[in-house]
Scaffold this active site. Sequence first.
Site, PDB file in Angstrom:
ATOM      1  N   THR A 153       0.814  -1.218   0.000  1.00  0.00           N
ATOM      2  CA  THR A 153       0.000   0.000   0.000  1.00  0.00           C
ATOM      3  C   THR A 153       0.844   1.262   0.000  1.00  0.00           C
ATOM      4  OG1 THR A 153      -1.757  -1.152   1.195  1.00  0.00           O
ATOM      5  CG2 THR A 153      -1.792   1.248   1.285  1.00  0.00           C
ATOM      6  N   THR A 206       1.031  -4.800   4.297  1.00  0.00           N
ATOM      7  CA  THR A 206       0.811  -5.105   5.714  1.00  0.00           C
ATOM      8  C   THR A 206       0.149  -6.459   5.960  1.00  0.00           C
ATOM      9  OG1 THR A 206      -1.327  -3.960   5.696  1.00  0.00           O
ATOM     10  CG2 THR A 206       0.622  -2.658   6.289  1.00  0.00           C
TER      11      THR A 206
END
Length: 658
Positions: free
Chosen positions: A20, A193
């Site tokens: 991200t 993540t």
Amino acid sequence: MESSTVTDESRVLVIYTGGTIGMLIGQSGYVTEPYFLTQNLRSQNRFHDPLQDSLFSHAGSVQGYRDWNAGSGRSSPIGDAGQPGGRQGRTLLVRSSRPIRTTTSPNSNSNGALLQPQCVKVSENVYEAHLPCLITPRTKIPGKNASKTICYAILEWSPLLDSSNMDFDDWIRIATEIELNYSFDAFVVLHGTDTMAYTSSALSFLLEDLGKTVILTGAQIPLSELRNDAVDNLMGALTIAGHYIIPECCLYFNHTLFRGNRVTKMSSYDLSAFNSPNFPPLVNVGIDIVVNWNDVIRQTSLRKFKVHKSMNPHVATLRLFPGISGTTIKAFCMAPIKGVVLETFGAGNAPQRADVMEALKEACERGVVVVAITQCSKGSVSDAYETGRTLMQAGVIPGGDMTPECALTKLGYLLSKPELSLQDVRQLIGSPLRGELTRQSRAVTQEPTVDKNLESIQRLLSQFVQLSQTPPQSLTRATETVPSEAAYAGLPDAAAPWTWTATEAARAEAVLFPFLIHLAAARDDIESLKYCLYPVDSDNAADVLKLGMIPGGVVNCLEVGSGRSPLHVASLNGNTCSVELLLRAGALVHLRDMLGHTALYLAARQKHEDVVDLLVQAGATLGGSDIHFANSFMENSAERPNHDPLRIWIKAGWKPAK
């Protein structure tokens, strides 16, 4: 061009795998975009300050800014090589197991079009290229009266991966690229993540005998968004990697550095996405950067860094649930499964039905390694309950307080080692290898008395008296554990009894110990070194406190002014016995003094061949300013008939310039 040598900078390699942090908004949501992250960082002065480029004669100064403002650099503050109005910037030599690409190259055309870099195939599956480097503004080194910059290059994967697509081969690829670029001072891995905790756990095992800082980080909101956590996470990871040697695989998120094999993702929504339920953070970042040095792992064996390049993929996780049957467990444990992480209830409990226990016992007897952990986010498995003891009787191994991510990757790592028998794997899975589970130890049950505090300080002062009045001690000479009464003769009145707390005693010792250990290292006094390195009474709270009050621990404490550690001092003086003792006590071989020199450089310069051999055995390497000074030293020695220096420098890893 190759990066010039600078003594007041750290070189960090950023391995950008995807995630991200570097995404942009596309028609179907966030998507990865090649080159965006590097160009975005290069455009921000906090991540790339052109005034710090060594090509400026007065980098970081008022005059340097005026020169830059009046010159061609102003038309291209980014300073990209090949960009209109720009100039050739510094580069760093980077290696990879795959062909390397970048946003710019020395051959960029007049329009600044993106071209492939000058990537050279060095050997089978090894490529290298000179990547443009980014340089942070000069900042004060935490805890020191000095400042430095962080010079870093970004090795971008192609294609960039969403972390949900990461697998065992990608973990090995990251580890291999760290191995290929181990001349860098530290490493930051940018990662999505969702599976970051799996990767950080796997790397903690694959990177064997690690001596440098490796930090994984990412973001919940990408850098392209106005409000994001990407800036803080990346800057925090770079700052810690550039300023501290924490020889572990770590994970940095939301102002906190965790041990990489102790974390789990707790939230898909909060900016504090990760937590370490059973182990405290290694670093807390606020106004000050606070390192919990007592919990940092240090290498205590004389082995070089290496990468283990295989993982057994036949491992899986099984979560128990009410009503689970033996048939389900048998089906789950069928070939080719070799290892199973069994997520149990509470403190290690399981249904006591005969079919469940029989299925687990049959799997263990067939050679499947079954390790039990708890489904609870916090806590450990034990045999406190009868339902837990029956699991152990069936052959299931207690996994302590390991996270599910850690237990799975540890199983894959151990089962991939051909030299380990099945019994070895079962023994090692429940033992801490990289600080991944809590070692059982006796707790301190009471505070030390005032008499104990006084006795500790008196022992310390007596060591100073001995060092100042007697010749250096020998390894073979018998010594007393506690000094005799005569040893206290002549002590100043300040050593007379007074009332204080354990914390006050620890603070006093924290001031005195660095002086003593440096003096002992210089004189090769093994007795005094052992006194400093190994507390007399491990149950004494003052002994525990004093270690935490010396940044880096007493074994790595630095001299004021020179910035040298005890290992530097012992190596400079050729004290082989002291060097070995310090290394086995966790001395960091990659620490640099204020001039940028390692202990290996100092030993080679003084022609202490035995010390050089020992440091190289422990993984020490020449790099940074060491290479520059070694080249100058050898040029000045070229006409001398004595060839010993050349042999010693080659042993240390020096190679003549081509």
